[in-house]
Design a protein around this motif. Sequence first.
Motif, PDB file in Angstrom:
ATOM      1  N   LEU A 263       6.543 -11.886   0.001  1.00 37.79           N
ATOM      2  CA  LEU A 263       6.865 -13.051  -0.813  1.00 37.79           C
ATOM      3  C   LEU A 263       8.295 -13.518  -0.562  1.00 37.79           C
ATOM      4  N   PHE A 264       9.192 -12.584  -0.326  1.00 39.36           N
ATOM      5  CA  PHE A 264      10.576 -12.949  -0.024  1.00 39.36           C
ATOM      6  C   PHE A 264      10.648 -13.786   1.254  1.00 39.36           C
TER       7      PHE A 264
ATOM      8  N   VAL B 156      -4.368  -5.996 -11.800  1.00 41.81           N
ATOM      9  CA  VAL B 156      -3.471  -7.143 -11.623  1.00 41.81           C
ATOM     10  C   VAL B 156      -2.630  -6.973 -10.366  1.00 41.81           C
ATOM     11  N   PHE B 157      -2.113  -5.761 -10.154  1.00 44.04           N
ATOM     12  CA  PHE B 157      -1.298  -5.488  -8.968  1.00 44.04           C
ATOM     13  C   PHE B 157      -2.087  -5.729  -7.685  1.00 44.04           C
ATOM     14  N   LEU B 158      -3.289  -5.173  -7.607  1.00 44.23           N
ATOM     15  CA  LEU B 158      -4.094  -5.315  -6.393  1.00 44.23           C
ATOM     16  C   LEU B 158      -4.477  -6.771  -6.153  1.00 44.23           C
ATOM     17  N   ALA B 159      -4.852  -7.476  -7.210  1.00 44.40           N
ATOM     18  CA  ALA B 159      -5.242  -8.876  -7.051  1.00 44.40           C
ATOM     19  C   ALA B 159      -4.053  -9.727  -6.601  1.00 44.40           C
ATOM     20  N   THR B 160      -2.890  -9.501  -7.216  1.00 36.81           N
ATOM     21  CA  THR B 160      -1.710 -10.298  -6.865  1.00 36.81           C
ATOM     22  C   THR B 160      -1.268 -10.028  -5.433  1.00 36.81           C
ATOM     23  N   MET B 161      -1.228  -8.759  -5.039  1.00 35.56           N
ATOM     24  CA  MET B 161      -0.818  -8.442  -3.674  1.00 35.56           C
ATOM     25  C   MET B 161      -1.841  -8.930  -2.658  1.00 35.56           C
ATOM     26  N   ALA B 162      -3.121  -8.939  -3.031  1.00 35.97           N
ATOM     27  CA  ALA B 162      -4.135  -9.468  -2.120  1.00 35.97           C
ATOM     28  C   ALA B 162      -3.909 -10.957  -1.876  1.00 35.97           C
TER      29      ALA B 162
ATOM     30  N   ALA C 135      -2.115 -15.149   1.662  1.00 33.35           N
ATOM     31  CA  ALA C 135      -1.368 -16.404   1.777  1.00 33.35           C
ATOM     32  C   ALA C 135      -0.306 -16.331   2.867  1.00 33.35           C
ATOM     33  N   SER C 136       0.272 -15.160   3.068  1.00 34.86           N
ATOM     34  CA  SER C 136       1.324 -15.033   4.079  1.00 34.86           C
ATOM     35  C   SER C 136       0.764 -15.115   5.489  1.00 34.86           C
ATOM     36  N   GLY C 137      -0.456 -14.601   5.695  1.00 37.48           N
ATOM     37  CA  GLY C 137      -1.046 -14.598   7.023  1.00 37.48           C
ATOM     38  C   GLY C 137      -0.548 -13.483   7.917  1.00 37.48           C
TER      39      GLY C 137
END
Length: 560
Positions: free
Chosen positions: A222-223, A367-373, A378-380
Motif C-alpha cells: 500500500l505504501f 478482516v485482515f485476510l480480506a483487506t490484504m487480499a 489491486a497492486s498487481g
Amino acid sequence: MNVTYFDKRCQSAARPGDLTHRLRFVIVAAGETTRGEQSDPTRGDERTTRTGEHGAADPGPLDRAERRQLDVVRRFGTTGSLILAVGAIGAGAAPVSNPVAGVRLLGVPVRMPTVAMACAWLGMMMLVMAWLWLGKLCWPRRARTATVTQLVRTLVMWSLPLAVAPPLFSTDMYGYLAQSEVAARGFDPYVLGSAAALGVDHPFTSNVPNIWRDTPSPYGPLFLMFGQLISRIVGDDVVFGVLVWRVVMLLGLGLAIWAVPRLARRCGVHPTAAMWLGILNPVVLFHVVSGMHNEALMAGIMLAAIEFGLRKPGVVGLIVTGVLLTIAGAIKPPGFVALGFFGIAVVLRRGGRFRDLFAVAAQLLAVFLATMAVITLASGWGLGWIETFDVPNRVKTFMAPLTALGMTGGGISTVLGLGNHTDAMLAITKVIGYLLTAGVCLRMLWLSFRGRLEPLAGLGITLGVLAVAVPVLWPWYLVWSVIPLALATNDNRFRITAMVVSAAVSLLVPPTGAGYVLRAYQIPLAVTAALIAFAVVVLLVRRKVPWPTPARDRVLPATS
C-alpha cells in the motif's frame, strides 16, 4: 475506579467471579490499590489524572512564573530548530545536485561544510535540551502542568523550520521516490531495484545509497501504491518529491497528535505527559519531521484506528478498525502487531471471556485476510512483498544487540582459527530474535487478556522488543514503542529511562545521514565549536528555565 477498557454495560455481561478477579489486576496495574494493600508514594504510576474517572484531580494550569519559563523554553527550542535548519543546507542529507549550491546567500552553508555541521550539532543540542526542560512542566502528577494546546503550539514552532529545510539524518526519502517511480513505470518493485529499473543516471537513483540501489523494496504494497500517485505528480523533480512526501508524513504525524491525548485519557495517563514524551520527543522531530520516515504514517494510522475502534464498540467499528490497522501494516509491517492488542481491548469490553476472545480473533483475522487480499490484487505485484521483509537486514550494524553478538562470535571464531562463521552466527541470532519477539508478543497478549496490563502498554513493549531483536536497528525504530508506552503508563522508571534513551539516541545519528568519507577531520572541529556555543547559550538562560531536577511540586492527592 480506573477501568480503562470496561464500561458498565460490559461489566454486566461478564461472569462475576472472573470479572472481579480481572478488574482487580486492571486497577492495580493502573496505579490504584485494592483493600488491604498499601500504596508506595514514590512510584510514578500510583495515581492517574482524571477526577472521578481515573481517581485523581486534574492538575491546574501553569502559573505566571511557569508560563514565562515555558516561553523561554519555546524560544530556545525554536532558535535551535532554526539553527539546525540552516545547518541542514550544508550538512544535511541534501540531494546530490544541491539546488542551493550556487545561490549567493542561501548557498553559503554548502560552501562552508564544517560551519554548517557545527550549526547542525548546535541546533540538535538546543532542541534536546529544550525538550528536557519542557518535561519539567509536563511530568505526571504535578500540581500544575502545561496544556495539550500549549504543547501543540510548541510542536508547531519547533517543527516549522525543519519542515521547510532539507532532509536530515537519513537518505531514505530518496529511496521512497526511487521505489515509487519503479512502481509507477510498471515494474515490480519487489523484483527490481532502482538501478536496474530506472538506470544509475536517473535523478532518483543517483540519490539512493549504493547499498540500496540494487535491492527490491522492503515496504508494504500500500505504501508503494500511494507512492505511485506521488510519482505521477512530481515526475523526476527530486526537491518537489521530497516536499510532497514530507507533507504526507506530517499528515500521519497529525493523526498521531489527534489520537495520543485521547488514548492517554483512556489509559489514565495525563495527555500532556503523553504528548511530551511521545510526540514532542526529539526522535520524532529529527526522524519523522526532518528525516521523513514512514513510521509517521504507520504510527498515525495505527493510533487513530485504535481510538476510533474504542469509540465505536460495535461490529462496524471492529471491521473499520481492522481495515485501518491492516492498512497501517501494509505501509510498514510492525503495524500488523496492533491488530492483536486492539482485539484484546475489544474482548475486555465484551466481558473478557474465552468465547469473546475466539470470536473477536476470528473476526479480525477475516478482516485482515480480506483487506490484504484486496490490496495485493489491486497492486498487481502478488505476494512478493512477503519475501522482501528481510531486505533491511542486509545491512549489518552493531547497533542491533543480537547482530552485534553474532558478528562478535564470528570474529572470535576467526581469531581462534576455527574459520569465519559470521554468517552462520548471524543466521542463528536472527532466528533467536524472531522467536524472542514472538514469545514476548504472546506473553503480552496473555497479560493484557487477563487484565494485568494495558493492551496499549503490551503493544508498546512488543514493538520495543521487535525493534531491538531484529537484525538491524535504526534510531527511528524507537518511535514504534515510545508512543504507545508514553500514553499507556505513568511509571516514573519508564519515563526517566525513555527520556535518557531518547535524548541519547537523538544525538547519535550524524546530521548528514551518511558517513564522513574523506572528511572525518570536520567532526571534532564541528562538535567542539557546537559544544562551546551550546554552553554559552545555556549559561545565558540558565536562570529562566525549569531544570529537570527531582520535582518538589505538590503531588496531586488521590480522590475517592
